[in-house]
Scaffold this active site. Structure first.
Site, PDB file in Angstrom:
ATOM      1  N   LYS A  99     -15.548  -3.485  -6.394  1.00 39.84           N
ATOM      2  CA  LYS A  99     -15.929  -2.356  -6.260  1.00 39.84           C
ATOM      3  C   LYS A  99     -15.102  -1.140  -7.077  1.00 39.84           C
ATOM      4  O   LYS A  99     -16.038  -0.695  -7.210  1.00 39.84           O
ATOM      5  CB  LYS A  99     -15.913  -2.279  -4.896  1.00 39.84           C
ATOM      6  CG  LYS A  99     -14.646  -1.588  -4.050  1.00 39.84           C
ATOM      7  CD  LYS A  99     -14.914  -0.664  -2.813  1.00 39.84           C
ATOM      8  CE  LYS A  99     -13.412  -0.603  -1.685  1.00 39.84           C
ATOM      9  NZ  LYS A  99     -13.444   0.894  -1.772  1.00 39.84           N
TER      10      LYS A  99
ATOM     11  N   LYS B  94      -9.500  -9.527 -10.033  1.00 38.79           N
ATOM     12  CA  LYS B  94     -10.099 -10.010  -8.976  1.00 38.79           C
ATOM     13  C   LYS B  94     -12.168  -9.445  -8.177  1.00 38.79           C
ATOM     14  O   LYS B  94     -12.087  -8.185  -8.922  1.00 38.79           O
ATOM     15  CB  LYS B  94      -9.733  -9.216  -7.325  1.00 38.79           C
ATOM     16  CG  LYS B  94      -9.628 -10.735  -6.806  1.00 38.79           C
ATOM     17  CD  LYS B  94      -8.627  -9.981  -5.073  1.00 38.79           C
ATOM     18  CE  LYS B  94      -9.691  -9.940  -4.184  1.00 38.79           C
ATOM     19  NZ  LYS B  94      -9.348 -10.373  -2.535  1.00 38.79           N
TER      20      LYS B  94
ATOM     21  N   LYS C 137       1.231  -1.649  -0.268  1.00 38.78           N
ATOM     22  CA  LYS C 137      -0.123   0.100   0.505  1.00 38.78           C
ATOM     23  C   LYS C 137       0.912   1.386  -0.253  1.00 38.78           C
ATOM     24  O   LYS C 137       0.945   1.829  -0.268  1.00 38.78           O
ATOM     25  CB  LYS C 137      -1.082   0.490   1.160  1.00 38.78           C
ATOM     26  CG  LYS C 137      -1.175  -1.074   1.434  1.00 38.78           C
ATOM     27  CD  LYS C 137      -3.142  -0.880   2.015  1.00 38.78           C
ATOM     28  CE  LYS C 137      -4.267  -1.810   1.330  1.00 38.78           C
ATOM     29  NZ  LYS C 137      -5.214  -2.314   2.436  1.00 38.78           N
TER      30      LYS C 137
END
Ligand code: TRP
Length: 354
Positions: A220, A217, A115
């Site tokens: 959202k 994957k 991240k």
């Protein structure tokens, strides 16, 4: 090895758009565990600031996770459903853990490395300390079992390292106060205040992939809404998305090996298996040799029968927020009482005056 009373704890970050992957990967497990365990399920809103400091609609995102828990069947009276920021003891214990944990431990976390990316100096301090807050979430209730995805395994190992270092550093104080529980670590007897948590990562969680591209994957953030089944989609939308899902021209193979190199077929069979609580092999025994024109309608029926009651209930819950807000308020109060019991003892062990 541990005599702590069993307690299940897990957390989900508030993100706007919950989808089938979140349901099959996490929420469904939470529902199953409540039958035989005391459970606390938390919407981790403090954690969500590490990804995004300013949210367009944080209250709506928090409510939508809570609504998904309730719509999926979690009983908020028998268990506890709440949002993290309602219980300031999480942040208080996280501070203490920041002083227990070492920077080197945090720097080794693969999620932090991913991240933070290349520009680590510019990552927030919160992103580095994320696992310390996660350890506090769990240990402020002295929880023993944590259902999570495989990607959280390393954070739970770190939770054990923090618990053990706290137990050892404060060993004399814990013994004096008589608040600990005798456990053995390897051969060593330790009077532990915090339990060694057990991850519950049962089996390979189904990897739910995009309905438009079986190599990505389900997410959202995918720009195409056809790529995912959202937990607010109605029966008609679920059905349309499955009918439009990408496939290849061949029929279904009769065994799992035959799915190799066919990511879309693999994904749809995996979704069917997960929804039906069967293995992929079992599904292929039934559908092997059939065309998608036969399999897809069967998948539509199954998906609608399992999901439509949940998505319908979730939409209902979100239409009038007063019910969800009352559940969160009540859960927050009960969580706060339990967390405060722990913190009184922790402050005492450390030597703070209170
Ligand atoms: N890190 C978890 C995730 O991203 C969310 C989380 C925060 C959590 N605190 C937790 C999970 C405590 C389990 C227990 O999925």
């Amino acid at each position: 090895m541990s005599n702590f009373p069993p307690l299940v704890f897990s957390g989900v970050q508030p993100t706007g758009n919950l989808h089938l992957g979140n349901y099959l990967g996490a929420i469904r497990k939470f529902v199953a565990l409540q039958e035989n365990n005391d459970c606390i399920y938390c919407v981790v809103d403090l954690h969500s600031l590490t990804a995004q400091l300013v949210h367009e609609d944080l209250p709506g995102q928090i409510r939508s996770i809570a609504a998904a828990f309730i719509a999926s069947g979690i009983d908020p009276k028998a268990h506890i459903v709440f949002n993290q920021s309602a219980v300031p003891q999480h942040a208080e214990l996280a501070w203490i853990f920041n002083c227990v944990a070492r920077i080197g431990w945090m720097n080794r976390m693969t999620q932090f490395k991913d991240k933070a990316g290349k520009d680590r100096e510019n990552a927030s301090l919160g992103l580095l300390a994320y696992p310390s807050l996660m350890a506090a979430d769990i240990l402020v209730y002295r929880a023993t079992h944590v259902p999570v995805g495989d990607d959280q395994k390393q954070h739970l190992e770190l939770t054990r390292d923090i618990a053990m270092k706290f137990n050892l550093d404060y060993q004399a104080h814990i013994r004096n106060g008589g608040k600990g529980i005798d456990i053995t670590v390897g051969e060593e007897p330790v009077h532990a205040y915090f339990p060694m948590v057990e991850p519950m990562i049962d089996g390979p969680a189904p990897r739910v992939m995009s309905l438009r591209d079986g190599t990505k994957k389900m997410s959202k953030s995918d720009p195409s809404d056809l790529s995912r089944i959202n937990l607010v989609d109605d029966a008609e939308t679920i059905s349309r998305k499955i009918r439009k899902a990408k496939t290849d021209p061949d029929g279904l193979p009769s065994d799992v090996e035959g799915l190799a190199g066919r990511p879309e077929a693999d994904n749809l069979v995996g979704i069917y298996a997960a929804l039906a609580d069967r293995t992929k092999a079992d599904v292929l025994t039934e559908f092997g040799g059939q065309q998608f024109s036969v399999f897809k309608p069967a998948l539509v029926d199954l998906a609608v029968s399992v999901l439509a009651p949940i998505t319908g209930e979730m939409s209902r819950l979100l239409a009038d927020t007063s019910h969800i807000d009352a559940i969160l308020r009540d859960g927050g109060e009960r969580a706060r009482a339990r967390a405060e019991t722990t913190m009184r003892e922790v402050r005492d062990i450390i030597g703070f005056l209170q």
